[in-house]
Design an enzyme around this catalytic site. Sequence first.
Site, mmCIF file in Angstrom:
data_model
loop_
_atom_site.group_PDB
_atom_site.id
_atom_site.type_symbol
_atom_site.label_atom_id
_atom_site.label_comp_id
_atom_site.label_asym_id
_atom_site.label_seq_id
_atom_site.Cartn_x
_atom_site.Cartn_y
_atom_site.Cartn_z
ATOM 1 N N GLY A 1 0.831 -1.201 0.000
ATOM 2 C CA GLY A 1 0.000 0.000 0.000
ATOM 3 C C GLY A 1 0.859 1.242 0.000
ATOM 4 O O GLY A 1 1.934 1.270 -0.612
ATOM 5 N N CYS B 1 2.107 -0.863 -8.966
ATOM 6 C CA CYS B 1 3.303 -0.469 -8.202
ATOM 7 C C CYS B 1 4.513 -0.341 -9.113
ATOM 8 O O CYS B 1 5.511 0.262 -8.742
ATOM 9 C CB CYS B 1 3.562 -1.461 -7.087
ATOM 10 S SG CYS B 1 3.164 -3.137 -7.498
ATOM 11 N N GLU C 1 5.568 -3.334 1.171
ATOM 12 C CA GLU C 1 5.887 -2.846 -0.166
ATOM 13 C C GLU C 1 5.127 -1.546 -0.315
ATOM 14 O O GLU C 1 3.906 -1.520 -0.184
ATOM 15 C CB GLU C 1 5.429 -3.880 -1.194
ATOM 16 C CG GLU C 1 5.949 -3.585 -2.571
ATOM 17 C CD GLU C 1 4.923 -3.946 -3.607
ATOM 18 O OE1 GLU C 1 4.470 -5.088 -3.638
ATOM 19 O OE2 GLU C 1 4.569 -3.050 -4.380
HETATM 20 P P1 NAP Z 1 -3.116 2.437 2.070
HETATM 21 O O1 NAP Z 1 -3.852 3.690 2.338
HETATM 22 O O2 NAP Z 1 -1.711 2.371 2.533
HETATM 23 O O3 NAP Z 1 -3.950 1.274 2.781
HETATM 24 C C1 NAP Z 1 -3.525 -0.089 2.742
HETATM 25 C C2 NAP Z 1 -4.035 -0.784 4.003
HETATM 26 O O4 NAP Z 1 -3.299 -0.320 5.131
HETATM 27 C C3 NAP Z 1 -5.498 -0.521 4.288
HETATM 28 O O5 NAP Z 1 -6.048 -1.665 4.876
HETATM 29 C C4 NAP Z 1 -5.432 0.614 5.285
HETATM 30 O O6 NAP Z 1 -6.537 0.684 6.110
HETATM 31 C C5 NAP Z 1 -4.182 0.250 6.081
HETATM 32 N N1 NAP Z 1 -3.563 1.446 6.644
HETATM 33 C C6 NAP Z 1 -3.187 2.568 5.958
HETATM 34 N N2 NAP Z 1 -2.652 3.464 6.806
HETATM 35 C C7 NAP Z 1 -2.682 2.895 8.030
HETATM 36 C C8 NAP Z 1 -2.282 3.331 9.322
HETATM 37 N N3 NAP Z 1 -1.745 4.546 9.513
HETATM 38 N N4 NAP Z 1 -2.455 2.506 10.356
HETATM 39 C C9 NAP Z 1 -3.017 1.290 10.173
HETATM 40 N N5 NAP Z 1 -3.426 0.821 8.986
HETATM 41 C C10 NAP Z 1 -3.260 1.613 7.926
HETATM 42 O O7 NAP Z 1 -3.117 2.041 0.571
HETATM 43 P P2 NAP Z 1 -4.301 1.950 -0.519
HETATM 44 O O8 NAP Z 1 -5.625 2.162 0.132
HETATM 45 O O9 NAP Z 1 -4.111 0.706 -1.249
HETATM 46 O O10 NAP Z 1 -3.984 3.092 -1.558
HETATM 47 C C11 NAP Z 1 -3.690 4.378 -1.179
HETATM 48 C C12 NAP Z 1 -2.321 4.731 -1.712
HETATM 49 O O11 NAP Z 1 -1.391 3.662 -1.539
HETATM 50 C C13 NAP Z 1 -2.266 5.009 -3.182
HETATM 51 O O12 NAP Z 1 -2.694 6.289 -3.493
HETATM 52 C C14 NAP Z 1 -0.811 4.765 -3.467
HETATM 53 O O13 NAP Z 1 -0.051 5.905 -3.158
HETATM 54 C C15 NAP Z 1 -0.413 3.678 -2.547
HETATM 55 N N6 NAP Z 1 -0.290 2.327 -3.138
HETATM 56 C C16 NAP Z 1 0.928 1.899 -3.526
HETATM 57 C C17 NAP Z 1 1.082 0.624 -4.023
HETATM 58 C C18 NAP Z 1 2.427 0.104 -4.407
HETATM 59 O O14 NAP Z 1 2.535 -1.070 -4.655
HETATM 60 N N7 NAP Z 1 3.453 0.911 -4.463
HETATM 61 C C19 NAP Z 1 -0.009 -0.220 -4.151
HETATM 62 C C20 NAP Z 1 -1.269 0.239 -3.754
HETATM 63 C C21 NAP Z 1 -1.372 1.515 -3.235
HETATM 64 P P3 NAP Z 1 -7.557 1.903 5.901
HETATM 65 O O15 NAP Z 1 -8.075 1.787 4.507
HETATM 66 O O16 NAP Z 1 -8.579 1.723 6.938
HETATM 67 O O17 NAP Z 1 -6.759 3.169 6.078
#
Ligand code: NAP
Length: 533
Positions: free
Chosen positions: A247, A308, A271
């Site tokens: 994420g 990613c 990752e």
């Molecule tokens: P995310 O916001 O990081 O969320 C991924 C998971 O982690 C979700 O279950 C989220 O829960 C949890 N999480 C996030 N922040 C947290 C925290 N501070 N404490 C505890 N749990 C936490 O990622 P996403 O929803 O997939 O996408 C958002 C952003 O992630 C994108 O805009 C992009 O920048 C990035 N992304 C990068 C990749 C990569 O492979 N490089 C892949 C996917 C996404 P909640 O939803 O409840 O916050």
Amino acid sequence: MTVPDTTSVLTGDQLIGTRDVPGAGEEFHAVDPRTGERLDPVYRFGVAADVERAATLAWDAFGTYRNTDQETRAAFLEGIADRIDALGAELIGRVTAETGIPEGRVTGELARTTNQLRLFARVVRDGGWLGARVDPAVPGRVPLPRPDLRQRRIPLGPVAVFAASNFPLAFSVAGGDTASALAAGAPVVVKAHPAHPGTSELVGRAIRAAVAAHGLPEGTFSLLHGGRELGVALVTDPRIRAVGFTGSRQGGLALVAAAAARPVPIPVYAEMSSVNPVFLLPGALRERAEELGRAYVASLSTGTGQLCTSPGLVFAMEGDGLDAFVESATAALAGTAAAPMLSAGIRQAYDEGVRRLAGTDAVTEVARGGDDTTIACAGRAALFVTDGDAFLADRSLQDEVFGAASIVVRVRDHAQLLEIAQAVEGQLTATVHATPEDHARAAELLPLLELIAGRVIFNGWPTGVEVGHAVVHGGPFPATSAPATTSVGTRAIERFLRPVSYQDAPAELLPAELRDGNPLGIWRRVDGELGRD
Ligand code: NAP
């Protein structure tokens, strides 16, 4: 194939061991990002008691599950794959509705997910992952006798998996983290991604059916729904011993910090962010500038850029072909159609990132993709140009804008290209386009790129990740929090294992893989020599 114990009925419950447990927290729905329509059923976040129950069951299951024989564990992984395949069109339809990913891509991702599970079944049967080593005793060694030392790898303990938004199957409930942890002998507790709860429930039920069919303890797998509080509670539960995450950088770092602050810290394999730089060398630009421009935009717009490995930065040297490359990419990008992004939140973050780039003085917007107001979460591709001096002066130009936005950096000369290669932060991939006449320059670039990236690609594009034995999907921070590992491919199993040595252990107390005569017939190192004796 039909496997009778699969189901496509969604209840909105969490799956904790054998029980369906409704969440008692905040209510949420999946939303179709194409239409903005809310999808049934209603889901609710789990609470602390749900984490407690899932972690307790996982710990209770650990003793039995880690000692399952190779055949039982491999057949279980295949059983999961068969059940997910059997869901077929029901599952594909739900993924498409929850993520807006077109059916063709979901079909490919489904095959990749079940092939990955079957690949790990082969890995389990092979037994090489056990890392068995035998150094027999040398009682007559002088000045001191050598003890009998034998080594194998055992699983760390129950693993928490945070499912990714952008690969709702291959990096989600039964994705690479879950497959590699189960292969290692670790029970898994998944925190579903809130953007695709129905997909998560369907796949979770398929795993649970396989747990029962293979006679495994119920705590081998659980699925929770929840927000940040639940995620932190899971990572800090003392029975959880490792974490897999895909994420955002911010989310990954929050979980790394939570895990490090535990009384007993644990590893987090996160990752996170990568902009996957592409280096265009002069011979390649001279030979095929227009084709490179089109191929770049095709890679950038794959999956609406929500991969990613999307190419977010292209470094191209001033000289023949550079203008033609930019013109070709500009025309190709202007011709791209808008497509749904995964969620309103991701679309909003993308739009903010594009606005930030457009508002940066040294950066010029040269093209935007088409818009489509009929799509609720429409993502429009965006192309920017800057130069090498501006890039080196502004670190924020390296920040990931998750979606189909990318910057072409016009680089003055080879010396500046090498300077840039040393200024770029850690990446999942780095790509070089070169003809034979570029090989001397590429030979200077390669040692720099291998320091920043997990995978170096020649004359291709970074999107599209093979799942195999030789692939690395990892890299230095911020691409990951653990650069010595990979989250894709068979080496991913190593993240959840640790070596243990047994010194002068009585023969009948040794695990089978370390006994004399090699009863399991696996590859072992005996006195340093690899063989099957
Ligand atoms: P995310 O916001 O990081 O969320 C991924 C998971 O982690 C979700 O279950 C989220 O829960 C949890 N999480 C996030 N922040 C947290 C925290 N501070 N404490 C505890 N749990 C936490 O990622 P996403 O929803 O997939 O996408 C958002 C952003 O992630 C994108 O805009 C992009 O920048 C990035 N992304 C990068 C990749 C990569 O492979 N490089 C892949 C996917 C996404 P909640 O939803 O409840 O916050």
